[in-house]
Motif scaffolding. Structure first.
Motif, PDB file in Angstrom:
ATOM      1  N   ASP A 243     -65.557  -6.287 -19.532  1.00  0.00           N
ATOM      2  CA  ASP A 243     -64.259  -5.688 -19.239  1.00  0.00           C
ATOM      3  C   ASP A 243     -63.342  -6.760 -18.676  1.00  0.00           C
ATOM      4  O   ASP A 243     -63.811  -7.798 -18.165  1.00  0.00           O
ATOM      5  N   ARG A 244     -62.059  -6.551 -18.753  1.00  0.00           N
ATOM      6  CA  ARG A 244     -61.061  -7.486 -18.253  1.00  0.00           C
ATOM      7  C   ARG A 244     -60.170  -6.766 -17.267  1.00  0.00           C
ATOM      8  O   ARG A 244     -59.810  -5.600 -17.466  1.00  0.00           O
ATOM      9  N   ILE A 245     -59.786  -7.472 -16.232  1.00  0.00           N
ATOM     10  CA  ILE A 245     -58.916  -6.908 -15.198  1.00  0.00           C
ATOM     11  C   ILE A 245     -57.863  -7.953 -14.851  1.00  0.00           C
ATOM     12  O   ILE A 245     -58.168  -9.154 -14.742  1.00  0.00           O
ATOM     13  N   THR A 246     -56.622  -7.510 -14.698  1.00  0.00           N
ATOM     14  CA  THR A 246     -55.515  -8.435 -14.404  1.00  0.00           C
ATOM     15  C   THR A 246     -55.228  -8.410 -12.907  1.00  0.00           C
ATOM     16  O   THR A 246     -54.887  -7.360 -12.344  1.00  0.00           O
ATOM     17  N   VAL A 247     -55.375  -9.568 -12.281  1.00  0.00           N
ATOM     18  CA  VAL A 247     -55.096  -9.749 -10.847  1.00  0.00           C
ATOM     19  C   VAL A 247     -54.184 -10.964 -10.721  1.00  0.00           C
ATOM     20  O   VAL A 247     -54.498 -12.022 -11.298  1.00  0.00           O
ATOM     21  N   HIS A 252     -56.471 -14.709  -6.401  1.00  0.00           N
ATOM     22  CA  HIS A 252     -57.800 -15.133  -6.857  1.00  0.00           C
ATOM     23  C   HIS A 252     -58.617 -15.810  -5.750  1.00  0.00           C
ATOM     24  O   HIS A 252     -59.833 -15.589  -5.660  1.00  0.00           O
ATOM     25  N   GLU A 285     -56.057 -13.094 -15.739  1.00  0.00           N
ATOM     26  CA  GLU A 285     -57.104 -12.209 -16.253  1.00  0.00           C
ATOM     27  C   GLU A 285     -58.481 -12.641 -15.734  1.00  0.00           C
ATOM     28  O   GLU A 285     -58.845 -13.822 -15.801  1.00  0.00           O
ATOM     29  N   LYS A 299     -65.928  -4.150 -11.121  1.00  0.00           N
ATOM     30  CA  LYS A 299     -64.482  -3.971 -11.322  1.00  0.00           C
ATOM     31  C   LYS A 299     -63.871  -3.207 -10.155  1.00  0.00           C
ATOM     32  O   LYS A 299     -62.797  -3.563  -9.643  1.00  0.00           O
ATOM     33  N   GLU A 303     -60.971  -4.764  -7.612  1.00  0.00           N
ATOM     34  CA  GLU A 303     -59.686  -4.080  -7.434  1.00  0.00           C
ATOM     35  C   GLU A 303     -59.465  -3.699  -5.975  1.00  0.00           C
ATOM     36  O   GLU A 303     -58.340  -3.774  -5.452  1.00  0.00           O
ATOM     37  N   LYS A 307     -56.206  -4.919  -3.813  1.00  0.00           N
ATOM     38  CA  LYS A 307     -55.264  -3.978  -3.193  1.00  0.00           C
ATOM     39  C   LYS A 307     -55.216  -4.163  -1.676  1.00  0.00           C
ATOM     40  O   LYS A 307     -54.143  -4.065  -1.061  1.00  0.00           O
TER      41      LYS A 307
END
Length: 1296
Positions: A243-247, A252, A285, A299, A303, A307
């Motif tokens: 899966d891919r997650i945009t941060v 990072h 990504e 994931k 996240e 946040k």
């Protein structure tokens, strides 16, 4: 034979397992038969007396005189083996049988067991795997293989046998490309193991191939097993997820954590793999992969962190001078990680190519102040200073073996010193930097005042004369004047640089200039002489060339070695002498050429002995009279050619005389046979093998076919009459066979379709030939009709081939045509490198034809011909390549032109490797383009190239005022920007450096090896150049030149060699300990033992070398022991234990009749050896030449006394029981029987004897044996008459 060999080996194995039982039973039987008795009973018959009177005739027992032979115990041993239960001895060797049926064999040609091609293949498999292979062929042409070896060897051998002997099927399996790496395994290990277990060959598409088909070749069972394993591995991969997650990039660091602590913890907790892009890659990504549940958990946690930090984080900016940014970053970003760990605040630095000096801190509000303080501390913790120092002084500043730098490091720790072009840069703690500046400034001022340098421009051809043999001239100047002399070749200039004290430099310059002036007055001339004549010019032991050199002593004559592979002989010296020497050499060459005419004369082997003559008289006479050299083949050689060498007229005369001898002795005839020329090639065979076998079978006759130009159909046969007739019959038989197989048919196909019929490298046409057996001939350039294809062979084969060709032609006729637009500026890319890209597209897309417009037409239409689907695939591929070309860019990298040859490598190998790896184009500049380029600066190599390669871009920023870069220094790289940057770095990494390493001088010989073999292997292995100092200097410094990575590898290898050398030297010193032991010479033989058994055992047990003195040495009692000290002392104790203490030994001489000595010694010294072992004494008997009865006993007093009594007792018993009753005649049983008459006892002589309980006494119908009978008393090894077939009725009874 092979099957029998297998059965015999099985029987042997059974015997080995039963053998221990047979030995045990044998020991029991021997033990039961042995009777306790005195030593005298070993070979003495038992005697009794009748009546008790002293004159009675002695009676001997028949069983004593004629003992029974030992009984056969094999049956008993086998029966005993069946009743006992013993552990079986197993082996790691396994056996496996492979059967290849006739229908699955590659070839069914009849072959003998293990011979021919099958034997060669089995031998090759045995060599590669180590397994033993036996092959058996049955009547139905099936093959059976018996394989022996370890389990791994069996699997490898089984796979290779099936590949070599069984027909190979193939199957394609569709697998997603992302699963290929799982099937391959680490380093391809899983794929190799799968191939070995299933005995198949598995082909996985390469990275550049987009195919998803995996091809499996092998037997049907192996293919099915391999396919199952591959599909199972692929199915397991389908269970995994990603899966891919945009941060945002700025968050990072909080996900990764200091030193990747947070990232590692997340991966451990969830089991998923989290891929966060590096700091320098501007991507938001984050990729998460693994099991589905693990990916979801990871994931969620990522996240949550994002946040949480998004709510807490604030930012603050601070201005810090650009040069101090690297102190905030730290080595590999360690300082940034440290700040993050201490304060929880992320430090964001501007890019290196940005002029901005703003550093941004991001983190919780309460931690920003503390982080700001730490950033200021880190940026101001280092001071940087530059000192002006000419480049030539740098090595003196460093000092010999870095002595000055070591002292500086001790006095001023944590100061980094970098030598730039004409400056020295220091960085470190402010206080230590100030002290270091003062220390180095003093050294620099001292050398500037007292030292100087001079540069002399010299013709490169004078270098070797200036240097001298092994550097003698230059080394003399260095030693006398204390100067440094270096030869520099760079930027097209050839200079000699002299450095050192001012007066020494001046004198060295004068001497070198004088030498150069002298060399300029000399002449050098190249003489081209065929290298095959060089050996003749040199002469035997150099005699001929030595004569020339003696006449012209001032001329240097250089003849190339055979390895140099050149015809040029170099002359150098005074002009007049060189010209004269040149004329003499040409005259010598002419004489050699005139006397080197060679001709080969074929003479039948059976006539060679007549050519030689008795004692070589004929051949010697021909040699002397014709002044030629005549070489005949060796006696066992099948060659029949006699080689004659000499002047042409003499050689022809010798040839006529030798042929005359043959013609006079033989009935040599010549016949001609008419054979159509079209059959010549098939009769001659591949490589002439068929015609050679005919000539050999027919007594070596000569068969000559006419030249192709003559159009003659007559074949000439020459030789003895019978052999010629035999060869003629075989040739006619072969011609008839070829005529039967010459059915011909024709097929028409358009000329442009011929290449589709032939296929790549002839693959398609070869497949048709193999399937049908017909020969297919395409029209040549000389044929007028270019469309006719001829098929030759048997009728059914020709019909099959014609059907297959017509089917392919029909497909080719359905070919269509398409077009694609390509900008003319890109045409050159497609047609470059001989159309390599077009060929590759054509192969990938079904063999389509791609035609680009001619140069100068300015058309963008590219024509594609082929099948409709193939045309579409080719169009898409061309459009993809054009898109890539549109996205290409060109960057420039500055590398000094002197390094370009090294970067390119041999034949451009290195730069081609970079081009292929990064898919870019690299263009090197013209060497003569020396114009400066103002807008470019050094891209990372600097003027010092590899010496500053590690700090490339930072030095360029800190030295804006660099000298202009020339056009010949600029290398241009074309391709995608990211690949161009990677290729640029790869080129910078290829810039060579030179490093001096300290290696003990004693190790240099080992590094060089025999004739330089080791150092050549070392340089080849590590891709470096190693320069060792001359032996007379005895210097420890070795220079290593190459790329930084290669030099580092070579340094590590040399350091390991030094460690091993020191350890070996220390070990040799320990093993050189010598200990001497004084042992009486009489005990030396005891110490040596039988065949050296005792002394060899001592050497092996104690790992020492024991040396005994020679007989002629004055001190012949000293024994030397060499080895480790502890081992030597242990060996000495063992020697003293064997020979005993000399002071405690006793010697006594006993007189025993010499006739009894052999009885005491026993058969092969068994009796006396047992006495010596039991009593631990040494017994010496006189030799055969010594006429004495003395026997010497040496040992402890009590043991000597016991042995003395034993020997005297044995002698007394033997003398009493045997010698007193035996006459002086030869002592044999026949002598006793003859002297005793008939054996009845009556009338017997006084010296006779009576045999009791003999067979003839137990049975009435038998009489005593006749001693004169050949049957009753045969002669041993007499070679008498053969044994009669009828049974022998002897008194001894039936034969055993």
């Amino acid at each position: 034979m092979q099957a029998a060999a297998v059965m015999e080996e099985t029987n042997n194995a059974t015997t080995i397992e039963q053998q221990p039982i047979a030995l045990i039973n044998g020991q029991e039987q021997v033990a039961n038969e042995q009777q306790p008795s005195s030593p005298t009973s070993v070979a003495t018959p038992t005697s009794t007396t009748s009546g008790g009177t002293g004159n009675a005739t002695p009676a001997f027992s028949y069983d004593d005189l004629f003992p029974a032979l030992p009984a056969n115990t094999s049956a008993q041993s086998q029966s005993g083996a069946s009743g006992s239960t013993l552990a079986r001895v197993t082996s790691s060797q396994k056996t496996h049988i492979v059967h290849v049926p006739c229908k699955e064999r590659k070839s069914t040609e009849s072959e003998k067991f293990g011979e021919g091609e099958s034997k060669r293949i089995c031998q090759q498999i045995t060599k590669e795997t180590g397994a033993q292979i036996e092959i058996v062929s049955s009547k139905n042409q099936s093959l059976t293989f018996l394989i022996k070896g370890k389990q791994s060897e069996l699997l490898d051998a089984r796979r290779k046998i099936l590949m070599g002997f069984s027909t190979q099927a193939s199957r394609q399996v569709t697998v997603p490309r992302e699963h290929f790496r799982v099937i391959l395994g680490k380093g391809g290990q899983r794929l190799r193991e799968l191939e070995r277990v299933t005995a198949t060959r598995i082909n996985i598409p390469s990275q550049g191939d987009e195919s998803e088909f995996i091809t499996i070749a092998g037997t049907k069972e192996g293919i099915a097993q391999a396919e199952q394993e591959i599909r199972q591995l692929s199915a397991e991969q389908y269970k995994k997820s990603s899966d891919r997650i945009t941060v945002p990039k700025v968050y990072h660091p909080f996900i990764v954590g200091p030193y990747s602590e947070n990232l590692n913890k997340l991966q451990e907790e969830t089991g998923a793999r989290i891929n966060v892009p590096p700091q320098q890659v501007q991507k938001d990504e984050i990729i998460i992969s693994g099991e589905k549940d693990a990916v979801a958990a990871a994931k969620a946690k990522v996240e949550a962190i994002f946040k949480d930090m998004e709510k807490k984080c604030s930012t603050v900016s601070v201005e810090v001078a650009k040069p101090k940014h690297r102190y905030v970053i730290g080595p590999k970003g360690s300082t940034i990680a440290e700040i993050l760990q201490l304060t929880g605040v992320s430090v964001e630095m501007p890019p290196n190519d940005s002029p901005s000096e703003t550093i941004t801190l991001r983190g919780p509000q309460v931690a920003l102040g503390n982080a700001l303080t730490v950033v200021y501390q880190k940026s101001n913790s280092v001071k940087s200073v530059e000192i002006n120092a000419p480049h030539w002084i740098h090595k003196y500043v460093i000092g010999r073996k870095g002595a000055n730098m070591k002292q500086l490091e001790e006095d001023c720790p944590n100061v980094n010193v970098n030598c730039l072009e004409d400056k020295i840069k220091l960085e470190g703690d402010p206080e230590n930097v100030d002290r270091a500046v003062a220390y180095l400034s003093e050294i620099i001022n001292n050398y500037e005042e007292n030292f100087t340098f001079e540069v002399m421009t010299v013709n490169p051809s004078y270098y070797k004369h200036i240097i001298g043999k092994a550097g003698a001239n230059v080394n003399r100047l260095k030693d006398e004047l204390k100067v440094n002399i270096n030869i520099e070749e760079r930027e097209g200039q050839n200079n000699i640089r002299i450095e050192g004290p001012k007066e020494g430099v001046r004198q060295a310059q004068l001497e070198l200039q004088e030498k150069i002036d002298k060399l300029e007055n000399e002449k050098s001339k190249d003489v081209i002489i065929d290298r095959r004549l060089h050996r003749s010019i040199i002469g035997a032991k150099g005699e001929k060339i030595r004569e020339v050199k003696d006449r012209y002593r001032q001329v240097t004559i250089t003849i190339p070695t055979p390895q140099e592979n050149t015809d040029i002989v170099k002359l150098r010296g005074p002009k007049e002498d060189v010209d004269k020497c040149h004329k003499d050499l040409l005259k010598l060459v002419k004489e050699i050429q005139e006397s080197s005419h060679i001709i080969e004369v074929p003479i039948f082997k059976q006539f060679h002995k007549f050519v030689i003559g008795k004692g070589g008289a004929n051949i010697k006479k021909i040699r002397d009279e014709t002044q030629t050299k005549i070489d005949l083949p060796a006696e066992g050689d099948t060659n029949e050619v006699i080689v004659i060498t000499g002047k042409k007229e003499n050689v022809l005369e010798a040839k006529e005389r030798i042929q005359k001898i043959q013609n006079e002795l033989s009935d040599i005839v010549t016949e001609e046979v008419q054979i159509p020329p079209k059959y010549y090639n098939s009769i001659i065979g591949t490589g002439g093998k068929l015609i050679s076998s005919i000539m050999e079978e027919c007594g070596g006759v000569s068969i000559k076919f006419p030249n192709s130009d003559s159009k003659s159909d007559k074949v000439t046969i020459r030789g003895p009459k019978d052999d010629v007739e035999k060869a003629k019959g075989q040739l006619l038989e072969l011609a008839n066979e070829r005529q039967l197989a010459s059915f011909t048919a024709e097929v028409r196909a358009k000329q442009q379709h011929h290449k589709f019929l032939i296929g790549k490298n002839g693959a398609s046409i070869r497949k048709i030939r193999d399937a049908t057996g017909a020969r297919i001939i395409f029209p040549s350039n000389e044929d007028t009709d270019k469309e006719v294809i001829t098929i030759i062979g048997k009728e059914d084969s020709v019909n099959k081939a014609r059907e297959q060709l017509e089917a392919i032609i029909k497909e080719c006729d359905e070919v269509t045509e398409g077009e694609v637009s390509v900008d003319p500026k890109h045409h050159k890319h497609f047609v470059a490198k001989r159309g390599f890209i077009l060929h590759r597209i054509s192969e990938e897309c079904g063999g389509v034809m791609i035609s680009f417009p001619r140069v100068g037409t300015n058309s963008d239409k590219v024509t594609i011909k082929g099948a409709k689907d193939c045309i579409e695939a080719a169009r898409q591929r061309i459009e993809e390549i054009v898109a890539d070309l549109e996205a290409q860019t060109t960057i420039e990298v500055v590398i000094p032109q002197r390094h370009h040859r090294t970067i390119m490598g041999a034949r451009g190998f290195k730069v081609q490797q970079v081009t292929f790896e990064f898919d870019v184009q690299i263009k090197f500049p013209d060497r003569d383009a020396t114009e400066p380029v103002e807008v470019l600066t050094n891209g990372g190599s600097g003027e010092n190239g590899g010496e500053e390669g590690q700090e490339g871009e930072q030095q360029a920023e800190k030295e804006p005022e660099q000298e202009p870069v020339r056009q010949c220094d600029v290398i241009r790289i074309t391709g995608r920007i990211e690949k161009c940057e990677a290729a640029k770095q790869a080129l910078l990494d290829l810039i060579p450096i030179e490093e001096e390493l300290t290696v003990p001088f004693d190790l240099h010989r080992t590094i060089i090896g025999p004739r330089g073999a080791n150092v050549r292997q070392f340089m080849s292995k590590h891709d470096v150049h190693v320069e060792l100092p001359p032996s007379e200097l005895k210097s420890d410094v070795i220079k290593v030149c190459g790329t930084p990575a290669r030099v580092a590898e070579a340094r590590e290898a040399l350091e390991k060699m030094i460690v091993d050398y020191e350890a070996d030297r220390a070990d040799r010193e320990l093993r050189s300990y010598v200990l001497q032991v004084d042992v009486d010479t009489e005990f030396h033989s005891k110490l040596i033992g039988r065949h050296g058994a005792v002394i060899n055992k001592l050497r092996a047990d104690h790992d020492v070398n024991i040396s005994l003195p020679k007989r002629d040495e004055p001190n012949d009692r000293i024994i030397s022991i060499t080895g480790y000290q502890a081992n030597c002392e242990a060996a000495r104790e063992a020697i003293l234990e064997i020979v005993g203490d000399p002071d405690s030994l006793h010697r006594e001489v006993v007189e025993i009749d010499k006739r009894i000595h052999p009885h005491i010694i026993g058969h092969r010294r068994r009796t006396v050896r047992k006495i010596i072992e039991d009593y631990q004494v040494n017994i010496k008997f006189p030799s055969a030449e010594e006429q004495t009865n003395s026997v010497t006993i040496i040992g402890k007093p009590e043991d000597v006394e016991n042995v003395k009594e034993l020997l005297l007792g044995m002698a007394e018993d033997y003398e009493r029981d045997f010698l007193e009753n035996v006459p002086l005649t030869p002592q044999t049983i026949g002598a006793f029987l003859t002297s005793s008459g008939s054996g009845s006892g009556e009338g017997a002589s006084e010296n006779g004897f009576v045999i009791k309980d003999a067979p003839w006494e137990k049975q009435k119908n038998l009489t005593a044996p006749n001693t004169q009978s050949q049957e009753d008393f045969p002669h041993f090894a007499a070679g008498g008459a053969p044994v009669a077939a009828a049974p022998i009725t002897s008194v001894w009874g039936p034969k055993n």
